[in-house]
Design a protein around this motif. Structure first.
Motif, PDB file in Angstrom:
ATOM      1  N   LYS A   1       0.815  -1.221   0.000  1.00  0.00           N
ATOM      2  CA  LYS A   1       0.000   0.000   0.000  1.00  0.00           C
ATOM      3  C   LYS A   1       0.852   1.276   0.000  1.00  0.00           C
ATOM      4  CE  LYS A   1      -4.007   2.128   2.261  1.00  0.00           C
ATOM      5  NZ  LYS A   1      -3.410   3.486   2.333  1.00  0.00           N
ATOM      6  N   PRO A   2       1.937   1.365   0.806  1.00  0.00           N
ATOM      7  CA  PRO A   2       2.739   2.589   0.774  1.00  0.00           C
ATOM      8  C   PRO A   2       3.329   2.887  -0.604  1.00  0.00           C
ATOM      9  CG  PRO A   2       3.276   1.286   2.715  1.00  0.00           C
ATOM     10  CD  PRO A   2       2.414   0.437   1.839  1.00  0.00           C
ATOM     11  N   ILE A   3       3.690   1.833  -1.328  1.00  0.00           N
ATOM     12  CA  ILE A   3       4.266   2.028  -2.659  1.00  0.00           C
ATOM     13  C   ILE A   3       3.210   2.551  -3.623  1.00  0.00           C
ATOM     14  CG2 ILE A   3       5.316   0.860  -4.637  1.00  0.00           C
ATOM     15  CD1 ILE A   3       6.636  -1.062  -2.674  1.00  0.00           C
ATOM     16  N   TRP A   4       2.019   1.926  -3.625  1.00  0.00           N
ATOM     17  CA  TRP A   4       0.947   2.381  -4.515  1.00  0.00           C
ATOM     18  C   TRP A   4       0.506   3.791  -4.162  1.00  0.00           C
ATOM     19  CZ3 TRP A   4       1.700  -0.393  -8.298  1.00  0.00           C
ATOM     20  CH2 TRP A   4       1.782  -1.777  -8.248  1.00  0.00           C
ATOM     21  N   ASP A   5       0.447   4.093  -2.879  1.00  0.00           N
ATOM     22  CA  ASP A   5       0.054   5.448  -2.457  1.00  0.00           C
ATOM     23  C   ASP A   5       1.044   6.488  -2.962  1.00  0.00           C
ATOM     24  OD1 ASP A   5      -2.159   4.457  -1.188  1.00  0.00           O
ATOM     25  OD2 ASP A   5      -1.300   4.515   0.829  1.00  0.00           O
ATOM     26  N   ALA A   6       2.334   6.167  -2.866  1.00  0.00           N
ATOM     27  CA  ALA A   6       3.363   7.097  -3.334  1.00  0.00           C
ATOM     28  C   ALA A   6       3.261   7.305  -4.846  1.00  0.00           C
ATOM     29  CB  ALA A   6       4.751   6.576  -2.962  1.00  0.00           C
ATOM     30  N   LEU A   7       3.036   6.223  -5.599  1.00  0.00           N
ATOM     31  CA  LEU A   7       2.910   6.332  -7.056  1.00  0.00           C
ATOM     32  C   LEU A   7       1.683   7.124  -7.455  1.00  0.00           C
ATOM     33  CD1 LEU A   7       3.965   2.724  -8.126  1.00  0.00           C
ATOM     34  CD2 LEU A   7       5.192   4.846  -8.624  1.00  0.00           C
ATOM     35  N   ARG A   8       0.552   6.850  -6.797  1.00  0.00           N
ATOM     36  CA  ARG A   8      -0.678   7.589  -7.122  1.00  0.00           C
ATOM     37  C   ARG A   8      -0.506   9.078  -6.835  1.00  0.00           C
ATOM     38  NH1 ARG A   8      -3.560   2.952  -5.099  1.00  0.00           N
ATOM     39  NH2 ARG A   8      -3.596   3.882  -3.018  1.00  0.00           N
ATOM     40  N   LYS A   9       0.097   9.389  -5.713  1.00  0.00           N
ATOM     41  CA  LYS A   9       0.316  10.788  -5.346  1.00  0.00           C
ATOM     42  C   LYS A   9       1.187  11.490  -6.377  1.00  0.00           C
ATOM     43  CE  LYS A   9       2.458  13.676  -1.779  1.00  0.00           C
ATOM     44  NZ  LYS A   9       3.219  13.680  -0.494  1.00  0.00           N
ATOM     45  N   HIS A  10       2.251  10.824  -6.782  1.00  0.00           N
ATOM     46  CA  HIS A  10       3.161  11.442  -7.740  1.00  0.00           C
ATOM     47  C   HIS A  10       2.500  11.611  -9.107  1.00  0.00           C
ATOM     48  CE1 HIS A  10       7.022  12.554  -9.496  1.00  0.00           C
ATOM     49  NE2 HIS A  10       6.708  11.762 -10.510  1.00  0.00           N
ATOM     50  N   LEU A  11       1.800  10.591  -9.572  1.00  0.00           N
ATOM     51  CA  LEU A  11       1.161  10.666 -10.890  1.00  0.00           C
ATOM     52  C   LEU A  11       0.073  11.723 -10.927  1.00  0.00           C
ATOM     53  CD1 LEU A  11       1.008   6.876 -11.796  1.00  0.00           C
ATOM     54  CD2 LEU A  11       2.338   8.636 -12.969  1.00  0.00           C
ATOM     55  N   ARG A  12      -0.665  11.878  -9.832  1.00  0.00           N
ATOM     56  CA  ARG A  12      -1.700  12.916  -9.787  1.00  0.00           C
ATOM     57  C   ARG A  12      -1.095  14.304  -9.981  1.00  0.00           C
ATOM     58  NH1 ARG A  12      -4.137   9.988  -5.454  1.00  0.00           N
ATOM     59  NH2 ARG A  12      -3.054  11.330  -3.968  1.00  0.00           N
ATOM     60  N   GLN A  13       0.092  14.510  -9.450  1.00  0.00           N
ATOM     61  CA  GLN A  13       0.700  15.833  -9.504  1.00  0.00           C
ATOM     62  C   GLN A  13       1.597  16.031 -10.722  1.00  0.00           C
ATOM     63  OE1 GLN A  13       2.590  16.883  -5.773  1.00  0.00           O
ATOM     64  NE2 GLN A  13       1.027  15.874  -4.558  1.00  0.00           N
ATOM     65  N   ASP A  14       2.069  14.928 -11.304  1.00  0.00           N
ATOM     66  CA  ASP A  14       3.094  15.058 -12.328  1.00  0.00           C
ATOM     67  C   ASP A  14       2.659  14.601 -13.723  1.00  0.00           C
ATOM     68  OD1 ASP A  14       6.076  15.715 -12.568  1.00  0.00           O
ATOM     69  OD2 ASP A  14       6.039  13.720 -13.481  1.00  0.00           O
ATOM     70  N   PHE A  15       1.711  13.690 -13.819  1.00  0.00           N
ATOM     71  CA  PHE A  15       1.414  13.056 -15.103  1.00  0.00           C
ATOM     72  C   PHE A  15       0.685  13.995 -16.059  1.00  0.00           C
ATOM     73  CE2 PHE A  15      -1.181  10.593 -18.037  1.00  0.00           C
ATOM     74  CZ  PHE A  15      -0.222   9.767 -18.599  1.00  0.00           C
ATOM     75  N   ARG A  16       1.185  14.058 -17.289  1.00  0.00           N
ATOM     76  CA  ARG A  16       0.549  14.758 -18.402  1.00  0.00           C
ATOM     77  C   ARG A  16       0.748  13.887 -19.633  1.00  0.00           C
ATOM     78  NH1 ARG A  16       2.465  21.101 -17.887  1.00  0.00           N
ATOM     79  NH2 ARG A  16       2.432  21.241 -15.598  1.00  0.00           N
ATOM     80  N   TRP A  17      -0.321  13.693 -20.388  1.00  0.00           N
ATOM     81  CA  TRP A  17      -0.228  12.817 -21.547  1.00  0.00           C
ATOM     82  C   TRP A  17       0.818  13.297 -22.549  1.00  0.00           C
ATOM     83  CZ3 TRP A  17      -1.857   8.069 -21.763  1.00  0.00           C
ATOM     84  CH2 TRP A  17      -2.958   7.662 -20.988  1.00  0.00           C
ATOM     85  N   ASN A  18       0.838  14.597 -22.811  1.00  0.00           N
ATOM     86  CA  ASN A  18       1.784  15.107 -23.813  1.00  0.00           C
ATOM     87  C   ASN A  18       3.230  14.988 -23.321  1.00  0.00           C
ATOM     88  OD1 ASN A  18       1.474  17.038 -21.822  1.00  0.00           O
ATOM     89  ND2 ASN A  18       0.957  18.717 -23.225  1.00  0.00           N
ATOM     90  N   LEU A  19       3.453  15.243 -22.032  1.00  0.00           N
ATOM     91  CA  LEU A  19       4.793  15.138 -21.466  1.00  0.00           C
ATOM     92  C   LEU A  19       5.296  13.700 -21.496  1.00  0.00           C
ATOM     93  CD1 LEU A  19       7.295  15.891 -19.808  1.00  0.00           C
ATOM     94  CD2 LEU A  19       5.844  15.897 -17.756  1.00  0.00           C
TER      95      LEU A  19
END
Length: 309
Positions: free
Chosen positions: A2-20
């Motif tokens: 769970k800590p790993i998935w939580d960290a990934l979800r948090k990062h992707l929410r703030q960082d992910f952009r389709w074009n990037l």
């Protein structure tokens, strides 16, 4: 987990952009295709073994990968102001120089031949290859940390954190089916196991397991130095300069580190590097990455060894 998935979800929410991320995938695809088409690392760069130009070649390769990934990130986030900070250039050029030195250093070759009149050259060569990072990585980073770096992050995430490590052992176990499948591939078996039997056990008068265990321990040490450079310095050490943007250029550079490996391993390093980078950024520790990296490396060696018995 769970800590790993939580960290990934948090990062992707703030960082992910389709074009990037789409542009990043295209850049990585072109870089990887070029390497394997012209045999850049093994055919060109490694032809300079024993020549200082090999260090320069590696430095230029890592610079292209790192700054290329960074320019893509800054181009979509419009954070060009980060390049105006002189400390960014000091930090980034320093770690890229360390990577070039570590990749191109070949001094252990003559040392291996000199000791014991070269009777166990092959064994010593592989051992010194893995432990040479004490000189090429740990020493430069320690000097930089104590004389230049003004942060207090416990030597780039190397401070022991023994709590909450269970998810990383689970993550290693989840890699077992993939490694088992890879062990049947010819490309994999041409590269692994990294240690081949030698006459070192007979020369030193010890069991074969003693020389094998020593090699594997030194092999693990090399992965600790890799985590220290990529997740420790490039992510934890540069987060105050690049924020979450520290991860993408690290991932591209980390992929280029694997250009001498099988293609599947290079592609896998992209995903592994990204996940371990996010974990390091959120936890400010590289111990999770060390567990995963060493665990997977040992399983790959073991799987290949079992195939060749």
């Amino acid at each position: 987990m769970k800590p790993i998935w939580d960290a990934l979800r948090k990062h992707l929410r703030q960082d992910f952009r389709w074009n990037l991320y789409g542009t990043l995938v295209l850049f990585l695809a072109l870089l990887i295709t070029f390497n394997y088409s012209v045999n850049l690392e093994r055919g060109i760069i490694d032809s300079y073994r024993g020549n200082p130009l090999r260090i320069v070649w590696y430095f230029l390769l890592y610079c292209f990968a790192y700054y290329g990934g960074l320019l893509i990130y800054l181009g979509f986030t419009k954070e060009w102001w980060r390049l105006k900070n002189p400390r960014f250039w000091l930090y980034s050029l320093f770690i890229l120089a360390v990577l070039g030195l570590d990749g191109g250093f070949y001094g252990y070759n003559s040392l291996s031949r000199a000791l014991f009149d070269g009777a166990v050259y092959s064994y010593l060569f592989h051992c010194f290859t893995n432990v040479s990072s004490a000189l090429t990585v740990f020493l430069p980073l320690a000097l930089f940390y104590y004389f230049v770096d003004n942060q207090r992050h416990h030597f780039y995430g190397l401070q022991p954190k023994w709590t909450k490590l269970k998810p990383y052992f689970i993550l290693v176990s989840l890699m077992l089916p993939l490694i088992a499948w890879a062990s049947f591939q010819p490309d994999f078996l041409r590269s692994y196991p990294t240690y081949f039997d030698s006459n070192a056990d007979e020369f030193f008068g010890v069991s074969r397991w003693v020389t094998t265990l020593l090699y594997e321990l030194l092999y693990a040490f090399d992965f600790v130095s890799a985590e220290l450079m990529f997740r420790g310095f490039m992510v934890i050490g540069m987060a105050h300069l690049l924020g979450r943007g520290a991860i993408i250029p690290m991932v591209v550079c980390y992929a280029s580190l694997h250009f001498g490996k099988p293609l599947g391993e290079t592609i896998g390093s992209i995903f592994g590097g990204y996940i371990l980078g996010v974990i390091a950024l959120e936890s400010r520790s590289i111990w999770g990455g060390i567990i995963v990296h060493v665990g997977v490396a040992w399983m790959m060696d073991l799987a290949a060894w079992l195939q060749k018995m």
